[in-house]
Scaffold this motif. Structure first.
Motif, PDB file in Angstrom:
ATOM      1  N   LEU A 145     -22.915 -14.981 -27.361  1.00  0.00           N
ATOM      2  CA  LEU A 145     -22.824 -13.887 -27.057  1.00  0.00           C
ATOM      3  C   LEU A 145     -22.421 -12.843 -26.357  1.00  0.00           C
ATOM      4  O   LEU A 145     -21.889 -11.999 -25.925  1.00  0.00           O
ATOM      5  CB  LEU A 145     -22.801 -12.762 -28.133  1.00  0.00           C
ATOM      6  N   ILE A 146     -23.672 -12.752 -25.664  1.00  0.00           N
ATOM      7  CA  ILE A 146     -23.838 -12.556 -24.498  1.00  0.00           C
ATOM      8  C   ILE A 146     -23.086 -12.918 -23.282  1.00  0.00           C
ATOM      9  O   ILE A 146     -22.463 -12.019 -22.584  1.00  0.00           O
ATOM     10  CB  ILE A 146     -25.660 -12.407 -23.873  1.00  0.00           C
ATOM     11  N   ARG A 147     -23.275 -14.016 -23.262  1.00  0.00           N
ATOM     12  CA  ARG A 147     -22.411 -14.732 -21.864  1.00  0.00           C
ATOM     13  C   ARG A 147     -21.227 -14.036 -22.144  1.00  0.00           C
ATOM     14  O   ARG A 147     -20.372 -13.799 -20.912  1.00  0.00           O
ATOM     15  CB  ARG A 147     -22.321 -15.742 -22.604  1.00  0.00           C
ATOM     16  N   LEU A 148     -20.225 -14.187 -23.371  1.00  0.00           N
ATOM     17  CA  LEU A 148     -19.332 -14.039 -23.318  1.00  0.00           C
ATOM     18  C   LEU A 148     -18.551 -12.594 -22.880  1.00  0.00           C
ATOM     19  O   LEU A 148     -17.720 -12.181 -22.478  1.00  0.00           O
ATOM     20  CB  LEU A 148     -18.571 -14.250 -25.242  1.00  0.00           C
ATOM     21  N   ASP A 149     -18.955 -11.659 -24.106  1.00  0.00           N
ATOM     22  CA  ASP A 149     -20.028  -9.895 -23.276  1.00  0.00           C
ATOM     23  C   ASP A 149     -19.229 -10.560 -21.952  1.00  0.00           C
ATOM     24  O   ASP A 149     -18.902  -9.574 -21.467  1.00  0.00           O
ATOM     25  CB  ASP A 149     -20.818  -9.259 -24.126  1.00  0.00           C
ATOM     26  N   MET A 150     -20.166 -10.100 -20.939  1.00  0.00           N
ATOM     27  CA  MET A 150     -20.266 -10.794 -19.834  1.00  0.00           C
ATOM     28  C   MET A 150     -18.869 -11.396 -18.546  1.00  0.00           C
ATOM     29  O   MET A 150     -18.570 -10.726 -18.288  1.00  0.00           O
ATOM     30  CB  MET A 150     -21.762 -11.169 -18.838  1.00  0.00           C
ATOM     31  N   GLN A 151     -18.449 -12.888 -19.086  1.00  0.00           N
ATOM     32  CA  GLN A 151     -17.370 -12.890 -18.768  1.00  0.00           C
ATOM     33  C   GLN A 151     -15.624 -12.336 -19.222  1.00  0.00           C
ATOM     34  O   GLN A 151     -14.929 -12.496 -18.545  1.00  0.00           O
ATOM     35  CB  GLN A 151     -16.713 -14.764 -19.462  1.00  0.00           C
ATOM     36  N   ARG A 152     -16.094 -11.829 -20.592  1.00  0.00           N
ATOM     37  CA  ARG A 152     -15.537 -10.341 -20.996  1.00  0.00           C
ATOM     38  C   ARG A 152     -14.865  -9.293 -20.174  1.00  0.00           C
ATOM     39  O   ARG A 152     -14.589  -7.993 -19.583  1.00  0.00           O
ATOM     40  CB  ARG A 152     -14.517 -10.759 -22.499  1.00  0.00           C
ATOM     41  N   GLY A 153     -16.044  -8.972 -19.462  1.00  0.00           N
ATOM     42  CA  GLY A 153     -16.702  -7.440 -18.660  1.00  0.00           C
ATOM     43  C   GLY A 153     -17.022  -6.656 -19.871  1.00  0.00           C
ATOM     44  O   GLY A 153     -16.353  -5.090 -20.066  1.00  0.00           O
ATOM     45  N   LEU A 154     -17.176  -6.906 -21.026  1.00  0.00           N
ATOM     46  CA  LEU A 154     -17.640  -5.917 -22.246  1.00  0.00           C
ATOM     47  C   LEU A 154     -19.356  -5.430 -21.841  1.00  0.00           C
ATOM     48  O   LEU A 154     -20.029  -6.395 -23.090  1.00  0.00           O
ATOM     49  CB  LEU A 154     -17.153  -6.380 -23.487  1.00  0.00           C
ATOM     50  N   ASP A 155     -19.692  -4.868 -21.297  1.00  0.00           N
ATOM     51  CA  ASP A 155     -21.171  -4.482 -21.816  1.00  0.00           C
ATOM     52  C   ASP A 155     -21.628  -3.149 -22.457  1.00  0.00           C
ATOM     53  O   ASP A 155     -23.329  -3.637 -22.368  1.00  0.00           O
ATOM     54  CB  ASP A 155     -21.307  -3.777 -20.127  1.00  0.00           C
ATOM     55  N   ALA A 156     -20.838  -3.056 -23.226  1.00  0.00           N
ATOM     56  CA  ALA A 156     -21.658  -2.032 -24.626  1.00  0.00           C
ATOM     57  C   ALA A 156     -22.227  -2.330 -25.398  1.00  0.00           C
ATOM     58  O   ALA A 156     -22.639  -1.869 -26.046  1.00  0.00           O
ATOM     59  CB  ALA A 156     -19.833  -1.177 -25.534  1.00  0.00           C
ATOM     60  N   MET A 157     -22.086  -4.089 -25.622  1.00  0.00           N
ATOM     61  CA  MET A 157     -23.012  -4.768 -26.775  1.00  0.00           C
ATOM     62  C   MET A 157     -23.711  -5.177 -26.207  1.00  0.00           C
ATOM     63  O   MET A 157     -24.784  -5.047 -26.831  1.00  0.00           O
ATOM     64  CB  MET A 157     -22.230  -5.744 -27.550  1.00  0.00           C
ATOM     65  N   LEU A 158     -24.443  -5.243 -24.602  1.00  0.00           N
ATOM     66  CA  LEU A 158     -25.308  -5.544 -24.255  1.00  0.00           C
ATOM     67  C   LEU A 158     -26.674  -4.809 -24.632  1.00  0.00           C
ATOM     68  O   LEU A 158     -28.066  -5.926 -25.164  1.00  0.00           O
ATOM     69  CB  LEU A 158     -25.403  -5.596 -22.640  1.00  0.00           C
ATOM     70  N   ARG A 159     -26.855  -4.291 -25.134  1.00  0.00           N
ATOM     71  CA  ARG A 159     -28.223  -3.058 -24.980  1.00  0.00           C
ATOM     72  C   ARG A 159     -28.231  -3.705 -26.444  1.00  0.00           C
ATOM     73  O   ARG A 159     -29.676  -4.351 -26.761  1.00  0.00           O
ATOM     74  CB  ARG A 159     -28.230  -1.524 -24.745  1.00  0.00           C
TER      75      ARG A 159
END
Length: 324
Positions: A145-159
Motif C-alpha cells: 500500500l505504501i509503494r502504491l501510494d508513492m507510485q501514484r503520488g498520494l501522500d495523504a495515507m503515508l502517515r
C-alpha cells in the motif's frame, strides 16, 4: 441455492471490492468444499446474477453492496466470519507479495492498474491485521500500500500507514519485523514523533543485515543514506550509499538502479556539488524512463530543470521544464 452455492456466496462477502478467481477460491475453499466444487458454485452464482462478472479476461467478480451485506449476515450466522477473515488476510498478503515482486519488471502503466482494483481489500486486510495484531499479514500488505501510494503520488495515507507499522513492531520477528521497520520509515518527508526516521532506517538495515538478504539490505541502505543526508550527516550518508552500491547486482533492472542514482543525486545536492548532482539526476531520469516509472520521470525532470539552472545551463533547464 444449493448448500455449496450458499457457502461460496456468504464467504465472498468478505471482499470489499472486486476480486479475481484465485482470491475467490482461496476464500471459498475449505476442508468440506474443494476447488472444483467452489468453481462450479461460483459459475452458478454468476448465472443467477448474485455475483457479477465485472471483467472477462482475466475474470474479475463483484457482489452488489446489498448482496454483500446480506451474505455477510449469513456468514456470521454460519459462525464462519473469523475463519473467512483469516483466509482473506492471508490471500491479500500473498497478493501483496506477488505485486511487490512484479513491480521491478513492470512499468507504472502496467503495475498500478493491476493493483488498484485490490486496494479496498488490501486496506481492509491491513485494518483487520492491526486490530488482531497480525504482523505477518500486515507487513506485506502495508509495504504494498505504501509503494502504491508513492507510485501514484498520494501522500495523504503515508502517515497512518507508517503509524500502523510502528504499532505492530512489538508483535513481529525476523523478516516480518524488518519489513515493518521499512514501512515505518519510507523515503518521504513525513515524520512520526514516536520514532526518529534515522533510527527506524538504521534498525531496518540491521535487521536485513542479520537476515542476510542482500536485495532488501540494498534498499534499506539507500533509505538510511537519504535519512542521514536529511539529518545533515554527510559522512554517514556517503558510507551508507557506498555500501549499497557495493551490493549491486549487474542483473538488476532499471527501476532498482534508478533508486541508486536518485539517492546519489540527493546526497550530491545536500553536499552542494551541483555538477555531480546534475550527472546523477540525468542518469536517474534515463533509468526512470527505461523502467516506465512515470512519477519518477516527472520528479527527475523537475529536479533536472532546477539543477541545470544552478549549473548555469539555462537551455537544458528550459527544455526539461517544457517536457514536464
Amino acid at each position: 441455492l444449493a448448500p455449496e452455492q450458499q457457502a461460496v456466496l456468504r464467504r465472498l462477502a468478505v471482499f470489499r471490492g472486486s476480486f479475481d478467481l484465485e482470491r475467490a477460491l482461496r476464500i471459498a475453499v475449505d476442508d468440506a468444499l474443494d476447488a472444483d466444487a467452489a468453481l462450479e458454485a461460483l459459475a452458478e452464482l454468476v448465472d443467477k446474477s448474485l455475483v457479477k462478472l465485472e471483467r472477462l479476461d482475466p475474470p474479475r467478480y463483484r457482489l452488489s453492496e446489498m448482496t454483500r451485506l446480506y451474505a455477510a449476515e449469513c456468514l456470521a450466522a454460519a459462525g464462519e466470519t473469523l475463519a473467512v477473515e483469516q483466509r482473506h488476510g492471508l490471500a491479500m498478503a500473498a497478493r501483496a507479495d506477488e505485486a511487490l515482486a512484479a513491480l521491478w519488471t513492470s512499468t507504472d502503466a502496467q503495475w498500478i492498474p493491476s493493483i488498484a482494483p485490490d486496494a479496498d481489500d488490501l486496506q481492509a486486510a491491513a485494518d483487520r491485521a492491526l486490530a488482531t495484531r497480525d504482523a505477518e499479514v500486515a507487513a506485506p500488505v502495508l509495504e504494498l500500500l505504501i509503494r502504491l501510494d508513492m507510485q501514484r503520488g498520494l501522500d495523504a495515507m503515508l502517515r497512518p500507514r507508517m503509524r500502523m507499522a510502528q504499532q505492530l513492531l512489538a508483535f513481529a520477528q525476523g523478516a516480518c519485523r524488518a519489513r515493518l521497520l521499512q514501512c515505518a520509515a519510507p523515503k518521504s518527508p513525513i515524520v512520526l514523533s514516536e520514532r526518529p526516521r534515522v533510527q527506524a532506517a538504521a534498525d531496518a538495515v540491521a535487521a536485513w543485515r542479520e537476515l542476510g538478504d542482500r536485495t532488501r539490505l540494498h534498499e534499506a541502505l539507500l533509505t538510511l543514506a537519504y535519512e542521514w543526508a536529511v539529518a545533515l550527516r554527510g559522512t554517514e550518508a556517503d558510507a551508507a550509499l557506498a555500501e549499497a552500491m557495493s551490493l549491486e547486482d549487474p542483473s538488476w533492472g532499471a527501476r532498482r538502479r534508478e533508486m541508486v542514482a536518485n539517492c546519489a543525486s540527493s546526497l550530491a545536492h545536500w553536499r552542494g556539488d551541483v555538477h555531480a548532482c546534475l550527472a546523477h539526476t540525468r542518469l536517474a531520469l534515463s533509468l526512470a524512463q527505461a523502467a516506465g516509472d512515470e512519477l519518477g520521470t516527472l520528479k527527475h525532470r523537475l529536479n533536472l530543470a532546477n539543477v541545470a539552472l544552478l549549473a548555469g545551463d539555462a537551455a537544458e533547464s528550459l527544455a526539461q521544464g517544457r517536457a514536464v
